[in-house]
Design a protein around this motif. Structure first.
Motif, PDB file in Angstrom:
ATOM      1  N   GLN A   1       6.646   2.376   1.037  1.00  0.00           N
ATOM      2  CA  GLN A   1       5.299   1.832   1.148  1.00  0.00           C
ATOM      3  C   GLN A   1       4.780   2.073   2.559  1.00  0.00           C
ATOM      4  O   GLN A   1       5.553   2.192   3.516  1.00  0.00           O
ATOM      5  CB  GLN A   1       5.298   0.336   0.842  1.00  0.00           C
ATOM      6  CG  GLN A   1       5.947  -0.032  -0.473  1.00  0.00           C
ATOM      7  CD  GLN A   1       5.199   0.493  -1.679  1.00  0.00           C
ATOM      8  OE1 GLN A   1       4.014   0.231  -1.837  1.00  0.00           O
ATOM      9  NE2 GLN A   1       5.896   1.248  -2.539  1.00  0.00           N
TER      10      GLN A   1
ATOM     11  N   ARG B   1      -3.806   0.073  -3.208  1.00  0.00           N
ATOM     12  CA  ARG B   1      -3.420  -1.266  -2.771  1.00  0.00           C
ATOM     13  C   ARG B   1      -3.069  -2.110  -3.984  1.00  0.00           C
ATOM     14  O   ARG B   1      -3.802  -2.133  -4.967  1.00  0.00           O
ATOM     15  CB  ARG B   1      -4.560  -1.912  -1.996  1.00  0.00           C
ATOM     16  CG  ARG B   1      -4.677  -1.411  -0.563  1.00  0.00           C
ATOM     17  CD  ARG B   1      -6.110  -1.278  -0.117  1.00  0.00           C
ATOM     18  NE  ARG B   1      -6.842  -0.297  -0.907  1.00  0.00           N
ATOM     19  CZ  ARG B   1      -7.914  -0.595  -1.646  1.00  0.00           C
ATOM     20  NH1 ARG B   1      -8.360  -1.834  -1.704  1.00  0.00           N
ATOM     21  NH2 ARG B   1      -8.533   0.333  -2.339  1.00  0.00           N
ATOM     22  N   ARG B   2      -1.945  -2.792  -3.892  1.00  0.00           N
ATOM     23  CA  ARG B   2      -1.443  -3.610  -5.003  1.00  0.00           C
ATOM     24  C   ARG B   2      -1.277  -5.050  -4.544  1.00  0.00           C
ATOM     25  O   ARG B   2      -0.710  -5.314  -3.470  1.00  0.00           O
ATOM     26  CB  ARG B   2      -0.101  -3.072  -5.510  1.00  0.00           C
ATOM     27  CG  ARG B   2       0.488  -3.898  -6.655  1.00  0.00           C
ATOM     28  CD  ARG B   2       1.887  -3.432  -7.033  1.00  0.00           C
ATOM     29  NE  ARG B   2       1.908  -2.113  -7.633  1.00  0.00           N
ATOM     30  CZ  ARG B   2       1.630  -1.853  -8.895  1.00  0.00           C
ATOM     31  NH1 ARG B   2       1.285  -2.836  -9.716  1.00  0.00           N
ATOM     32  NH2 ARG B   2       1.685  -0.614  -9.362  1.00  0.00           N
TER      33      ARG B   2
ATOM     34  N   THR C   1       0.208  -8.663 -11.519  1.00  0.00           N
ATOM     35  CA  THR C   1       0.044  -7.614 -10.518  1.00  0.00           C
ATOM     36  C   THR C   1      -1.181  -6.779 -10.851  1.00  0.00           C
ATOM     37  O   THR C   1      -1.551  -6.647 -12.022  1.00  0.00           O
ATOM     38  CB  THR C   1       1.306  -6.723 -10.433  1.00  0.00           C
ATOM     39  OG1 THR C   1       1.212  -5.852  -9.297  1.00  0.00           O
ATOM     40  CG2 THR C   1       1.495  -5.902 -11.691  1.00  0.00           C
TER      41      THR C   1
ATOM     42  N   CYS D   1      -3.136  -3.030  -9.271  1.00  0.00           N
ATOM     43  CA  CYS D   1      -3.151  -1.937  -8.301  1.00  0.00           C
ATOM     44  C   CYS D   1      -4.435  -1.145  -8.482  1.00  0.00           C
ATOM     45  O   CYS D   1      -4.818  -0.825  -9.612  1.00  0.00           O
ATOM     46  CB  CYS D   1      -1.932  -1.029  -8.488  1.00  0.00           C
ATOM     47  SG  CYS D   1      -1.821   0.279  -7.236  1.00  0.00           S
TER      48      CYS D   1
ATOM     49  N   CYS E   1      -0.659   4.296  -6.985  1.00  0.00           N
ATOM     50  CA  CYS E   1      -0.042   3.113  -7.575  1.00  0.00           C
ATOM     51  C   CYS E   1       1.396   3.432  -7.960  1.00  0.00           C
ATOM     52  O   CYS E   1       1.648   4.297  -8.805  1.00  0.00           O
ATOM     53  CB  CYS E   1      -0.835   2.649  -8.795  1.00  0.00           C
ATOM     54  SG  CYS E   1      -2.418   1.891  -8.365  1.00  0.00           S
TER      55      CYS E   1
ATOM     56  N   THR F   1       0.579  -8.510  -5.904  1.00  0.00           N
ATOM     57  CA  THR F   1       1.527  -9.044  -6.880  1.00  0.00           C
ATOM     58  C   THR F   1       1.782 -10.511  -6.552  1.00  0.00           C
ATOM     59  O   THR F   1       2.016 -10.861  -5.394  1.00  0.00           O
ATOM     60  CB  THR F   1       2.852  -8.270  -6.869  1.00  0.00           C
ATOM     61  OG1 THR F   1       2.588  -6.867  -6.978  1.00  0.00           O
ATOM     62  CG2 THR F   1       3.742  -8.692  -8.034  1.00  0.00           C
TER      63      THR F   1
ATOM     64  N   ARG G   1       0.847  -1.189   0.000  1.00  0.00           N
ATOM     65  CA  ARG G   1       0.000   0.000   0.000  1.00  0.00           C
ATOM     66  C   ARG G   1       0.882   1.238   0.000  1.00  0.00           C
ATOM     67  O   ARG G   1       1.859   1.335   0.754  1.00  0.00           O
ATOM     68  CB  ARG G   1      -0.913   0.006   1.225  1.00  0.00           C
ATOM     69  CG  ARG G   1      -1.718   1.295   1.362  1.00  0.00           C
ATOM     70  CD  ARG G   1      -2.734   1.215   2.462  1.00  0.00           C
ATOM     71  NE  ARG G   1      -3.241   2.527   2.815  1.00  0.00           N
ATOM     72  CZ  ARG G   1      -4.303   2.742   3.598  1.00  0.00           C
ATOM     73  NH1 ARG G   1      -4.957   1.721   4.094  1.00  0.00           N
ATOM     74  NH2 ARG G   1      -4.686   3.968   3.892  1.00  0.00           N
TER      75      ARG G   1
ATOM     76  N   VAL H   1       6.150  -1.783  -8.717  1.00  0.00           N
ATOM     77  CA  VAL H   1       5.858  -3.205  -8.539  1.00  0.00           C
ATOM     78  C   VAL H   1       7.030  -3.812  -7.779  1.00  0.00           C
ATOM     79  O   VAL H   1       8.188  -3.573  -8.127  1.00  0.00           O
ATOM     80  CB  VAL H   1       5.675  -3.910  -9.887  1.00  0.00           C
ATOM     81  CG1 VAL H   1       5.416  -5.399  -9.690  1.00  0.00           C
ATOM     82  CG2 VAL H   1       4.540  -3.267 -10.669  1.00  0.00           C
TER      83      VAL H   1
END
Length: 244
Positions: free
Chosen positions: A102, A76-77, A67, A69, A49, A79, A45, A52
């Protein structure tokens, strides 16, 4: 051959559930299995975005599979990574965001066996699918399985510090919630069949989900195998004609 699963962390090391502002996250030393496929779902988070993540450690080559986002702010992503467990060594695993800070990071590690790794790690993932929304539940729809022995895996994350409950047909792997920032993340597998992934929680909140199909090792004499192939490293299927 039936795919088997094993949880490598049970919501504890090597799993990560950190509220620390950081650009990389490291678990403590652990000993991975040396056979099968190691799976790592990462939730990160940040304000928007951003980068990665990459994963390194344990003498393994961690391959990014997919992945997604969601969100212009408090993004929130999810992967998904996979690694061939052959040659794994004891040590720590690092999740790195290339110097981008992050707000939190969650990672779930588990193992799948009887996986076809003959085409490499990426080809072991036949398909991935994602979805997102705002509700007390979420679901991700997968295309029909490429083979009867293939099995699905999934991760859901939602913006609330509370437990996540998988569909009754699925088995929960890790359930990792936390605060500052608030979050609830969960991984699951379906060891007995092939159904769409879903999960629920108490409070209506923003959510993101990802599911994937794992390719089982199939005997060369299996007729279905003669009609089944992968067209690229992301696992798109194509029909291969069989000479009559």
């Amino acid at each position: 051959m039936a795919i088997g699963f094993a949880n490598l962390g049970v919501s504890a090391n090597p799993d990560i559930n950190s509220s620390t502002d950081a650009s990389s996250y490291v678990n403590t030393s652990w000993t991975p299995p040396t056979a099968g496929l190691i799976i790592c779902f990462v939730v990160s988070r940040t304000g928007a975005c951003g980068n990665v993540p990459t994963v390194s450690g344990n003498s393994l080559t961690w391959v990014q599979i997919a992945t997604i986002c969601v969100g212009a702010t408090a993004a929130r992503r999810i992967t998904l990574f996979g690694a061939d467990a052959a040659g794994a060594t004891t040590g720590a695993t690092t999740i790195d965001f290339a110097a981008e800070t992050q707000q939190s990071c969650t990672a779930s590690f588990f193992q799948a066996t009887a996986i076809d790794l003959s085409g490499g790690v990426a080809a072991a993932f036949v398909q991935t699918a994602t979805n997102s929304g705002t509700a007390t539940s979420g679901s991700v729809t997968l295309a029909a399985a490429g083979h009867a022995d293939n099995r699905p895996i999934a991760m859901f994350t939602h913006r609330a510090n509370q437990a996540t409950v998988p569909d009754a047909a699925w088995t929960e792997v890790d359930d990792l919630a936390g605060s500052a920032p608030i979050r609830g993340s969960e991984t699951q597998w379906d060891a007995d069949g092939f159904q769409n992934a879903s999960a629920s929680w108490v409070t209506s909140s923003d959510w993101v989900g990802m599911a994937a199909e794992l390719k089982a090792t199939v005997a060369a004499t299996d007729p279905a195998l003669l009609h089944y192939n992968l067209s690229n490293q992301f696992g798109q299927r194509q029909v291969v004609p069989v000479p009559m």
